[in-house]
Every structure is written in C-alpha cells, then in structure tokens.
Design an enzyme around this catalytic site. Structure first.
Site, PDB file in Angstrom:
ATOM      1  N   CYS A 113      -0.389 -49.828  12.125  1.00  0.00           N
ATOM      2  CA  CYS A 113      -1.687 -49.379  11.613  1.00  0.00           C
ATOM      3  C   CYS A 113      -1.520 -49.855  10.085  1.00  0.00           C
ATOM      4  O   CYS A 113      -2.569 -50.203   9.516  1.00  0.00           O
ATOM      5  CB  CYS A 113      -1.421 -47.746  11.360  1.00  0.00           C
ATOM      6  SG  CYS A 113      -1.649 -47.052  13.067  1.00  0.00           S
ATOM      7  N   CYS A 137       2.447 -46.402  10.573  1.00  0.00           N
ATOM      8  CA  CYS A 137       3.375 -47.202  11.057  1.00  0.00           C
ATOM      9  C   CYS A 137       2.970 -48.566  10.943  1.00  0.00           C
ATOM     10  O   CYS A 137       2.011 -48.890  10.578  1.00  0.00           O
ATOM     11  CB  CYS A 137       3.653 -46.909  12.584  1.00  0.00           C
ATOM     12  SG  CYS A 137       2.052 -47.386  13.576  1.00  0.00           S
ATOM     13  N   GLU A 159      -5.248 -43.952  13.052  1.00  0.00           N
ATOM     14  CA  GLU A 159      -5.842 -44.957  12.156  1.00  0.00           C
ATOM     15  C   GLU A 159      -6.512 -46.230  12.689  1.00  0.00           C
ATOM     16  O   GLU A 159      -7.575 -46.420  12.216  1.00  0.00           O
ATOM     17  CB  GLU A 159      -4.573 -45.522  11.196  1.00  0.00           C
ATOM     18  CG  GLU A 159      -3.767 -44.384  10.522  1.00  0.00           C
ATOM     19  CD  GLU A 159      -2.698 -43.720  11.191  1.00  0.00           C
ATOM     20  OE1 GLU A 159      -3.091 -43.542  12.652  1.00  0.00           O
ATOM     21  OE2 GLU A 159      -1.844 -43.306  10.878  1.00  0.00           O
ATOM     22  N   HIS A 191      -3.847 -45.014  17.955  1.00  0.00           N
ATOM     23  CA  HIS A 191      -3.403 -44.089  16.927  1.00  0.00           C
ATOM     24  C   HIS A 191      -4.775 -43.777  16.137  1.00  0.00           C
ATOM     25  O   HIS A 191      -5.635 -44.732  15.954  1.00  0.00           O
ATOM     26  CB  HIS A 191      -2.435 -44.954  15.931  1.00  0.00           C
ATOM     27  CG  HIS A 191      -0.963 -44.963  16.433  1.00  0.00           C
ATOM     28  ND1 HIS A 191       0.156 -45.238  15.543  1.00  0.00           N
ATOM     29  CD2 HIS A 191      -0.341 -44.405  17.565  1.00  0.00           C
ATOM     30  CE1 HIS A 191       1.248 -45.053  16.172  1.00  0.00           C
ATOM     31  NE2 HIS A 191       1.081 -44.782  17.394  1.00  0.00           N
TER      32      HIS A 191
END
Lengths: 165, 165
Positions: A91, A88, A60, A58
């Site tokens: 993260c 999420c 992040e 991801h």
C-alpha cells in the site's frame, strides 16, 4: 500542525473508522480508508481480501483505484489518504506511485507496517515523489477495533477446535 | 539450478516478454508478467496504468489478481511469478501477501526496484512468508524493450516540443 487541520484529520479518520467497522461486520480484518480531495471524500473503502479472494484488496488499494476513477487520472495530486492502520509495503508503494500528497494513519502495525514498523519506505528518497505523513490520529480506536477482531477470531478458532475434538 | 528449470524459466519469461510487447504497442511502459501453477500459465498481464488510469495497474498486480480468480483463493501457494522487470515495492509487497513461492524476473530496475535497487524487501525477514528469487532471465531482451520505449518517447516529446515552438 494547525488546530483546524488536526480537527479535520479527526473528522476524516472517523469516516475511515466507519469503513473499518464495515469490514469487521463482514469478518474481514477491520481496516478502512478514505481519500480526500479539496476537503471532500472522493473515495472510501474497506479491506475485502476474503470477499474478493484477492490479497491485494486492501482498503488503501481499493481507495486509490476508486480515487483515480473519480478524478479520471492515475496521478492523485493534492489528495490526502486517511487509513486506520499503518500501511504495508504494498500500500505504501502504491501511494508513492499514485502521488498522493499526504498520508494520515491511526495505529501502528508492528508486523507489516511500512512507516518504520517492518520497513520504512517513507524515509528513503523515493525517485519520483515524497509524501507528508501524520500518524497516531484516533490511534486507540483504530487499534482497539483490530485487537478486538483478532481476539474474537482466536476464540472462535478455539471453539471450533473443541468441536472437532 | 537444474538445467530443466533454467530452460522452463526462459520459456515462461518469453511469455512475459510477449505481454510486455503488448504494453509497448499500446504506448504503456512495456512490462509483462505471467503466473505459473503446476507448470501451466494461469494468468498473464501487461502494464495498463494509462489505459485504466490507475497507478496500481502494474502487470504483476493484475497477474496476481487474475491468478487468485483462477485458483479461487487469495493464497497463491506453489505458484511462480515471471516478470520482465525487477518489481517495485508495491508489487513486491503484493507478492508476499499473495504468498507466491518463487519470483523470476528479467532486468534490474535501478530507480524503483525492490530487490536491492531502490530498496530490498526480499532480504528482510517478512513476518508471514518468504519467496525464492531468480533474477537475470532474458535480462537483455527485457531491458532493451524498456530502453527502446523511453528512447522513442523522449524523441516524440522533443518533436512535439518543436511543433509547439
């Protein structure tokens, strides 16, 4: 919030949005992030799950890892992470472990968001760290990009279904 | 649980414990993990937060990334992740995203654990996936290694304090 902070939040969120657009152009779910230290961007990343074949890639997460490289320390004290979408659980958990000071995000993510949408990791008293959160910065632009992506993807899938038939 | 599954769970947890011992010998918090597909280990990793200067470099995360490389797919369907300690929110979140089928862990982690200790991500209805969980496999060995590590670390810190004085 001081007006200058609101203004600089928008500036950095535009950079995160630029990252999200890069993801879009590569047919990745368009989410972007930048990490800021002393008012300068020290890391920028976009979602690369498909490209790297890695569900943990991801925007992040990549940004936190790159930020640690930049500072030479896994403790990202006094940093601010800007991301286009509510993070999420993975993260958000990584943000606590990395000890960022502040999280600024754009649009809500109703299915997976860990700032109250799916679960709320930020309202729990984390044992080692706390994070200041600002939400809703350029939310409309952040959400529109995502909605547009999924709309196009659905259309494409319908067309390929037609071809198969 | 069928007896054969309990037996093979112990075998794979011993491998995860071997990984945890590698972390211990490098002065990393001793947590280890292995990922199993069709009854074979396809990835193994230990905590490397200090070595890599990266707060996201937990054993479980490294194992998921390596597993995705091994299978050439970010969807780790039909895999079982063995880890010595109850995973944190970041790692648990990553397991849902990676779509592992089953998680087997050893000892509880009362401060950060995301299977009921700090938070419970597994009891929530995750929007895209569910994971079968078995806990307590070789729990005593997994916990002892961790306790021993922190005991030695505290002692070392006290001694270095003495030196400073």
């Amino acid at each position: 919030m001081p007006e200058s902070q609101a203004a600089s939040d928008e500036i950095f969120m535009r950079e995160a949005l630029n990252e999200a657009r890069k993801a879009y152009s590569k047919e990745e779910v368009p989410v972007g992030a930048v990490l800021v230290f002393k008012n300068k961007i020290i890391a920028r990343a976009h979602n690369q799950v498909e490209l790297l074949s890695d569900a943990t890639a991801h925007a992040e997460m990549l940004c936190l890892t790159m930020g640690s490289e930049a500072l030479g320390n896994w403790r990202l004290l006094n940093t601010v992470l800007y991301c286009t979408i509510e993070p999420c659980a993975m993260c958000a958990g990584a943000m606590f472990l990395s000890r960022i000071s502040r999280l600024v995000y754009g649009a809500k993510e109703m299915r997976h968001g860990a700032h109250g949408s799916f679960i709320d990791l930020f309202s729990k008293n984390h044992p080692t760290h706390s994070i200041e959160v600002t939400e809703g910065v350029l939310a409309h632009s952040c959400a529109t990009l995502l909605q547009d992506f999924f709309k196009k993807k659905r259309k494409k899938n319908e067309q390929s279904d037609d071809t198969v038939r």
